[in-house]
Design a protein around this motif. Structure first.
Motif, PDB file in Angstrom:
ATOM      1  N   UNK A 228      78.160  45.598  62.719  1.00 58.23           N
ATOM      2  CA  UNK A 228      77.130  46.434  63.340  1.00 58.23           C
ATOM      3  C   UNK A 228      77.243  47.866  62.828  1.00 58.23           C
ATOM      4  N   UNK A 229      78.491  48.341  62.737  1.00 56.79           N
ATOM      5  CA  UNK A 229      78.699  49.704  62.259  1.00 56.79           C
ATOM      6  C   UNK A 229      78.317  49.841  60.799  1.00 56.79           C
ATOM      7  N   UNK A 230      78.433  48.749  60.059  1.00 57.63           N
ATOM      8  CA  UNK A 230      78.135  48.797  58.630  1.00 57.63           C
ATOM      9  C   UNK A 230      76.639  48.786  58.348  1.00 57.63           C
ATOM     10  N   UNK A 231      75.826  48.442  59.349  1.00 60.31           N
ATOM     11  CA  UNK A 231      74.377  48.395  59.145  1.00 60.31           C
ATOM     12  C   UNK A 231      73.824  49.792  58.852  1.00 60.31           C
ATOM     13  N   UNK A 232      72.810  49.812  58.017  1.00 61.18           N
ATOM     14  CA  UNK A 232      72.112  51.062  57.776  1.00 61.18           C
ATOM     15  C   UNK A 232      71.382  51.477  59.050  1.00 61.18           C
ATOM     16  N   UNK A 233      71.283  52.769  59.270  1.00 59.41           N
ATOM     17  CA  UNK A 233      70.623  53.299  60.460  1.00 59.41           C
ATOM     18  C   UNK A 233      69.421  54.130  60.040  1.00 59.41           C
ATOM     19  N   UNK A 234      68.277  53.838  60.665  1.00 60.84           N
ATOM     20  CA  UNK A 234      67.063  54.597  60.422  1.00 60.84           C
ATOM     21  C   UNK A 234      66.798  55.465  61.649  1.00 60.84           C
ATOM     22  N   UNK A 235      66.724  56.768  61.451  1.00 62.71           N
ATOM     23  CA  UNK A 235      66.486  57.704  62.543  1.00 62.71           C
ATOM     24  C   UNK A 235      65.009  58.077  62.572  1.00 62.71           C
ATOM     25  N   UNK A 236      64.359  57.734  63.697  1.00 66.43           N
ATOM     26  CA  UNK A 236      62.912  57.897  63.837  1.00 66.43           C
ATOM     27  C   UNK A 236      62.612  58.926  64.926  1.00 66.43           C
ATOM     28  N   UNK A 237      61.707  59.841  64.621  1.00 60.64           N
ATOM     29  CA  UNK A 237      61.255  60.859  65.577  1.00 60.64           C
ATOM     30  C   UNK A 237      59.780  60.581  65.860  1.00 60.64           C
ATOM     31  N   UNK A 238      59.465  60.277  67.131  1.00 60.82           N
ATOM     32  CA  UNK A 238      58.114  59.798  67.430  1.00 60.82           C
ATOM     33  C   UNK A 238      57.664  60.186  68.833  1.00 60.82           C
ATOM     34  N   UNK A 239      56.423  59.865  69.114  1.00 62.22           N
ATOM     35  CA  UNK A 239      55.821  60.103  70.420  1.00 62.22           C
ATOM     36  C   UNK A 239      55.893  58.829  71.269  1.00 62.22           C
ATOM     37  N   UNK A 240      55.791  58.945  72.595  1.00 60.81           N
ATOM     38  CA  UNK A 240      55.839  57.751  73.453  1.00 60.81           C
ATOM     39  C   UNK A 240      54.767  56.732  73.058  1.00 60.81           C
ATOM     40  N   UNK A 241      55.174  55.470  73.022  1.00 61.55           N
ATOM     41  CA  UNK A 241      54.237  54.394  72.717  1.00 61.55           C
ATOM     42  C   UNK A 241      54.114  54.044  71.249  1.00 61.55           C
ATOM     43  N   UNK A 242      54.713  54.851  70.369  1.00 59.31           N
ATOM     44  CA  UNK A 242      54.585  54.592  68.945  1.00 59.31           C
ATOM     45  C   UNK A 242      55.622  53.602  68.426  1.00 59.31           C
ATOM     46  N   UNK A 243      56.740  53.478  69.120  1.00 64.15           N
ATOM     47  CA  UNK A 243      57.834  52.607  68.645  1.00 64.15           C
ATOM     48  C   UNK A 243      58.456  51.903  69.847  1.00 64.15           C
ATOM     49  N   UNK A 244      57.709  50.969  70.429  1.00 61.97           N
ATOM     50  CA  UNK A 244      58.214  50.217  71.575  1.00 61.97           C
ATOM     51  C   UNK A 244      59.401  49.348  71.175  1.00 61.97           C
TER      52      UNK A 244
END
Length: 378
Positions: A55-71
């Protein structure tokens, strides 16, 4: 002296051995059980450590968004498809978005959702990376007006594309049909004394100055001179008399509206708020005022510091899949860029928000207005 015979000794030894055997078996079983438990524990620990390491080895994508855009379910599908972890940070205003992008105690973001005016601001500040359209095949699914990116102010600079349109809405008036049976036709209704204590306003410097400029009849709400700014500041101080409070998130506005019998609201989130209110049982209407209305077009962009550019592009492309776009409309009541909305005769009076003359000045004035500063001090 009593003598034990050899035969007696033999029988005695046999009884002692027979009695000792069960204890030996139990001891052996206990010892084996301990070994088994230890082995199992070690196996589980190794498994857990291996899982944690994976799990720690997985790539991480950091997303900055508004409510409802990334449920959560939308995010989960992407994570499974690309075997990554997605961390979503939600914002409730353009000011909060800018602050998150400049936060020093958080990992840098890879992708963000922002309106066209903010995209232009961010690209000019060299915070965004140009997008490789070859890696975004789903843009071919978008309506022609959104594929004509050069005609959308703010997302193209020096021939390079910095934002991909995702969703949009006007920012009209939301009203309670029971208290206001005839739809209000002007933004100036927010100042009507009959609604004292029954008005909600969005907590944002930029939008408050812009929609008040429209209410006052100013031609360009995004480029105000000092005299106009002062007049608007006085008008916004006056608006406080009618306010129940300011809101930030659409869910927060819904709660205020229902619990406090609100009559009228500036709908920063537009149709998304209308959908939430109706689901909450409120009988509301939505209107675009006669003097015109602000509207936003939110886009996905990739930051210059994205650790995995191809993963960031995969996210933007994923956001344009028909199923994701359909969920955005079904759940949030927002328009998407793949399917045409119902015909709207009010389109001619919609003003897409643009960069403003002086963001810092607006924010400084708004901080004083929202905190209760008196009109004569402006």
């Amino acid at each position: 002296m009593h003598m034990i015979s050899t035969a007696d000794e033999k029988r005695h030894d046999e009884r002692r051995i027979s009695a000792a055997l069960p204890r030996a078996r139990l001891a052996a079983r206990g010892y084996c059980g301990v070994l088994l438990r230890v082995a199992l524990s070690v196996f589980l620990c190794v498994g857990m450590l291996s899982g944690a390491s994976a799990e720690a080895a997985k790539k991480v994508l950091h997303v900055l968004a508004w409510p409802g855009y990334a449920d959560a379910d939308v995010v989960k599908t992407f994570e499974l498809r690309y075997d990554v972890k997605v961390e979503v940070t939600l914002v409730d205003s353009d000011e909060a978005l800018w602050a998150q992008m400049h936060a020093k105690n958080a990992p840098p973001f890879d992708v963000l959702a922002a309106n066209t005016a903010e995209i232009q601001r961010y690209s000019r500040a060299h915070l965004l990376a140009p997008l490789d359209l070859q890696s975004l095949p789903n843009t071919a699914r978008q309506l022609p007006r959104f594929q004509a990116r050069a005609s959308i102010e703010g997302i193209v600079s020096d021939g390079k594309v910095y934002g991909i349109p995702f969703t949009y809405s006007s920012m009209g008036l939301i009203y309670d049909r029971k208290q206001i049976p005839v739809a209000p036709r002007s933004m100036r209704e927010l100042w009507n004394p009959r609604y004292r204590g029954k008005v909600l306003d969005f907590n944002s410097a930029q939008h408050n100055f812009s929609f008040t400029a429209l209410a006052l009849g100013y031609r360009d709400p995004f480029n105000l001179n000092d005299t106009q700014m002062r007049a608007i500041a006085h008008k916004l101080v006056e608006l406080r008399r009618n306010l129940l409070t300011y809101y930030t998130l659409p869910e927060e506005a819904t709660a205020f509206f229902v619990q406090h019998n609100v009559a009228l609201m500036f709908g920063n989130y537009g149709t998304q708020q209308v959908e939430l209110l109706r689901r909450a049982g409120a009988d509301v209407g939505y209107v675009i005022p006669d003097e015109g209305v602000l509207a936003w077009l939110d886009c996905w962009s990739m930051t210059r510091v994205a650790a995995e550019p191809q993963l960031a592009l995969a996210w933007i492309n994923y956001m344009l899949e028909p199923d994701v776009s359909r969920l955005l409309t079904q759940r949030q009541g927002l328009a998407n860029t793949l399917t045409a909305p119902a015909a709207n005769s009010d389109n001619a009076r919609i003003l897409w928000i643009g960069p403003v003359e002086n963001i810092q000045k607006r924010e400084d004035l708004w901080a004083r207005i929202a905190s209760g500063d008196r009109s004569e001090r402006f």
